[in-house]
Design a protein around this motif. Structure first.
Motif, mmCIF file in Angstrom:
data_model
loop_
_atom_site.group_PDB
_atom_site.id
_atom_site.type_symbol
_atom_site.label_atom_id
_atom_site.label_comp_id
_atom_site.label_asym_id
_atom_site.label_seq_id
_atom_site.Cartn_x
_atom_site.Cartn_y
_atom_site.Cartn_z
ATOM 1 N N TRP A 156 0.825 -1.208 0.000
ATOM 2 C CA TRP A 156 0.000 0.000 0.000
ATOM 3 C C TRP A 156 0.862 1.261 0.000
ATOM 4 N N GLY A 157 2.077 1.168 0.536
ATOM 5 C CA GLY A 157 2.960 2.327 0.589
ATOM 6 C C GLY A 157 3.256 2.903 -0.783
ATOM 7 N N PHE A 158 3.255 2.056 -1.819
ATOM 8 C CA PHE A 158 3.546 2.536 -3.171
ATOM 9 C C PHE A 158 2.382 3.325 -3.766
ATOM 10 N N PHE A 159 1.191 3.124 -3.218
ATOM 11 C CA PHE A 159 0.000 3.790 -3.746
ATOM 12 C C PHE A 159 -0.475 4.918 -2.833
ATOM 13 N N LYS A 160 0.384 5.305 -1.887
ATOM 14 C CA LYS A 160 0.040 6.371 -0.961
ATOM 15 C C LYS A 160 -0.158 7.670 -1.727
ATOM 16 N N GLY A 161 -1.279 8.310 -1.455
ATOM 17 C CA GLY A 161 -1.563 9.582 -2.111
ATOM 18 C C GLY A 161 -2.111 9.452 -3.518
ATOM 19 N N MET A 162 -2.469 8.229 -3.965
ATOM 20 C CA MET A 162 -2.889 8.071 -5.361
ATOM 21 C C MET A 162 -4.294 8.593 -5.613
ATOM 22 N N SER A 163 -5.151 8.591 -4.601
ATOM 23 C CA SER A 163 -6.527 9.028 -4.831
ATOM 24 C C SER A 163 -6.576 10.467 -5.330
ATOM 25 N N GLY A 188 -2.129 11.958 21.089
ATOM 26 C CA GLY A 188 -2.549 12.081 22.465
ATOM 27 C C GLY A 188 -2.240 10.855 23.282
ATOM 28 N N GLY A 189 -1.804 9.804 22.644
ATOM 29 C CA GLY A 189 -1.552 8.578 23.349
ATOM 30 C C GLY A 189 -0.097 8.187 23.306
ATOM 31 N N GLY A 190 0.756 9.128 22.945
ATOM 32 C CA GLY A 190 2.180 8.852 22.945
ATOM 33 C C GLY A 190 2.705 8.441 21.594
ATOM 34 N N GLY A 191 1.825 8.076 20.642
ATOM 35 C CA GLY A 191 2.273 7.658 19.317
ATOM 36 C C GLY A 191 2.124 8.783 18.324
ATOM 37 N N PHE A 192 2.369 8.432 17.064
ATOM 38 C CA PHE A 192 2.235 9.422 16.002
ATOM 39 C C PHE A 192 1.322 8.861 14.930
ATOM 40 N N VAL A 193 0.542 9.742 14.351
ATOM 41 C CA VAL A 193 -0.283 9.342 13.222
ATOM 42 C C VAL A 193 0.010 10.301 12.083
ATOM 43 N N GLY A 194 -0.426 9.985 10.874
ATOM 44 C CA GLY A 194 -0.175 10.864 9.747
ATOM 45 C C GLY A 194 -0.780 12.244 9.990
ATOM 46 N N ALA A 195 -0.059 13.291 9.667
ATOM 47 C CA ALA A 195 -0.542 14.655 9.880
ATOM 48 C C ALA A 195 -1.723 14.961 8.983
ATOM 49 N N TYR A 196 -1.749 14.369 7.804
ATOM 50 C CA TYR A 196 -2.814 14.624 6.850
ATOM 51 C C TYR A 196 -3.699 13.386 6.740
ATOM 52 N N ARG A 197 -4.998 13.593 6.974
ATOM 53 C CA ARG A 197 -5.935 12.462 6.916
ATOM 54 C C ARG A 197 -6.336 12.137 5.482
ATOM 55 N N GLY A 198 -6.037 13.033 4.576
ATOM 56 C CA GLY A 198 -6.378 12.819 3.178
ATOM 57 C C GLY A 198 -6.113 14.090 2.400
ATOM 58 N N PRO A 199 -6.395 14.092 1.091
ATOM 59 C CA PRO A 199 -6.100 15.244 0.247
ATOM 60 C C PRO A 199 -6.775 16.539 0.693
ATOM 61 N N LEU A 200 -8.074 16.469 1.027
ATOM 62 C CA LEU A 200 -8.788 17.683 1.419
ATOM 63 C C LEU A 200 -8.257 18.241 2.732
ATOM 64 N N HIS A 201 -7.950 17.344 3.676
ATOM 65 C CA HIS A 201 -7.379 17.783 4.949
ATOM 66 C C HIS A 201 -6.002 18.397 4.718
ATOM 67 N N CYS A 202 -5.236 17.821 3.799
ATOM 68 C CA CYS A 202 -3.917 18.346 3.465
ATOM 69 C C CYS A 202 -4.034 19.755 2.887
ATOM 70 N N ILE A 203 -4.948 19.952 1.948
ATOM 71 C CA ILE A 203 -5.146 21.276 1.348
ATOM 72 C C ILE A 203 -5.546 22.288 2.408
ATOM 73 N N GLY A 204 -6.518 21.897 3.265
ATOM 74 C CA GLY A 204 -6.975 22.790 4.320
ATOM 75 C C GLY A 204 -5.855 23.164 5.280
ATOM 76 N N SER A 205 -5.009 22.184 5.633
ATOM 77 C CA SER A 205 -3.903 22.435 6.556
ATOM 78 C C SER A 205 -2.885 23.398 5.952
ATOM 79 N N ILE A 206 -2.569 23.197 4.663
ATOM 80 C CA ILE A 206 -1.598 24.069 3.992
ATOM 81 C C ILE A 206 -2.123 25.496 3.909
ATOM 82 N N VAL A 207 -3.382 25.665 3.519
ATOM 83 C CA VAL A 207 -3.974 26.999 3.403
ATOM 84 C C VAL A 207 -4.047 27.672 4.770
#
Length: 322
Positions: A58-65, A166-185
């Motif tokens: 799946w790592g090779f198809f990350k961000g393909m949508s 919040g639980g000591g771990g890390f998750v992806g900063a961007y939940r998807g393309p729209l969240h990524c766009i919103g975060s950048i703006v």
């Protein structure tokens, strides 16, 4: 499908070609991005094995949508604008839009296309690269180094790619393309979506000339009959693949700079602009850094462009048959 000299069928055919090329080329595009913007991979095969081992297939198809939804529109713009620009140039120069285009005409239409394409291509590439550079787990984050020297002891360079859950771990900063766009703006404003746009102009203005020109030359060369208007599908596929490899290998230095600027974290940013990125990369890693990912570009450029041109030409023939 026509209005005066303007034709919509080129845009529709470009949409079809773009969709098919994304599916074929995205896995190696992910490898290319990791090689160019990241550090710690010995070579292309090491990068492929590392992605597969740590992130599965799946790592090779990350961000393909996102590119699947947008590259189709982007290539629709590229092929539609290029074809209509060619007809406009022919109308202005020869008084007939159907006049065969000379190499100078193709070059002019190509470079104009490269300039116009950045308006849509820069935000698409930025979001794609930000999503591709994300990893799923803290273990990957600790071992991954952004180009420029962030280490496992100093996570500042990767904080924009990861956030605490919040639980000591890390998750992806961007939940998807729209969240990524919103975060950048939200963090960088609308101009943040065009980070790396200058490097993209340096890549695409000459890059598209070295894309459409070789394609036109190879199509003529591979024609079974010089009097045929349409080359054989295999000739289209081969000409498109060779043109893609030529274009991508020559565009690699500017592509490296673009990828680094776009992957650069908003917080603790290393690169002030195109020139600073070039100088910093050269001083820290030498001239060879600008050819990082060149082998991947040559390999992925062939099937992507072969699929693109074949899908475009066959679709165009289909739409014009009505």
């Amino acid at each position: 499908m026509t209005s005066n000299n303007f034709r919509m069928d080129d845009f529709l055919a470009g949409w079809v070609g773009g969709a098919s090329s994304v599916v074929v080329g995205h896995p190696l595009d992910t490898v290319k991005t990791r090689l160019q913007a990241g550090k710690g991979y010995k070579n292309m095969m090491d990068c492929i094995v590392t992605i597969y081992r740590k992130e599965t297939a799946w790592g090779f198809f990350k961000g393909m949508s996102f590119p699947l939804a947008t590259i189709t529109a982007y290539n629709s713009l590229v092929f539609g604008f290029f074809s209509n620009a060619q007809r406009l140039i022919a109308k202005r120069r020869y008084g007939d839009e159907r006049h065969p285009a000379g190499l100078a005409d193709v070059a002019a239409a190509s470079m104009l296309t490269g300039l116009v394409s950045v308006s849509m291509g820069a935000p698409i590439d930025l979001v794609k690269i930000r999503l591709q550079m994300q990893t799923h787990a803290a273990g990957v984050a600790e071992s991954f180094q952004l180009a420029g020297g962030a280490s496992s002891h100093n996570m500042a360079g990767v904080r924009s790619l990861h956030m605490s859950n919040g639980g000591g771990g890390f998750v992806g900063a961007y939940r998807g393309p729209l969240h990524c766009i919103g975060s950048i703006v939200r963090r960088e404003g609308l101009q943040g979506l065009y980070r790396g746009g200058g490097a993209m102009i340096l890549r695409d203005v000459p890059g598209y000339a070295l894309y459409f020109l070789p394609y036109a030359v190879f199509c003529d060369l591979f024609k079974a009959d010089a009097h045929d208007d349409a080359p054989h599908p295999f000739a289209i596929w081969l000409a498109g693949g060779l043109a893609g490899s030529i274009s991508w290998v020559t565009a690699t230095p500017a592509d490296v700079v673009k990828s680094r600027l776009q992957a650069d974290a908003h917080l603790h940013r290393k690169y002030k602009g195109v020139l600073h990125c070039i100088l910093h990369s050269y001083k820290t890693e030498g001239a060879q850094v600008f050819f990082r990912g060149a082998s991947v570009n040559v390999i992925r450029g062939f099937p992507m462009s072969a699929t693109m041109f074949l899908g475009y030409e066959l679709s165009l023939q289909f739409f014009r048959s009505f």
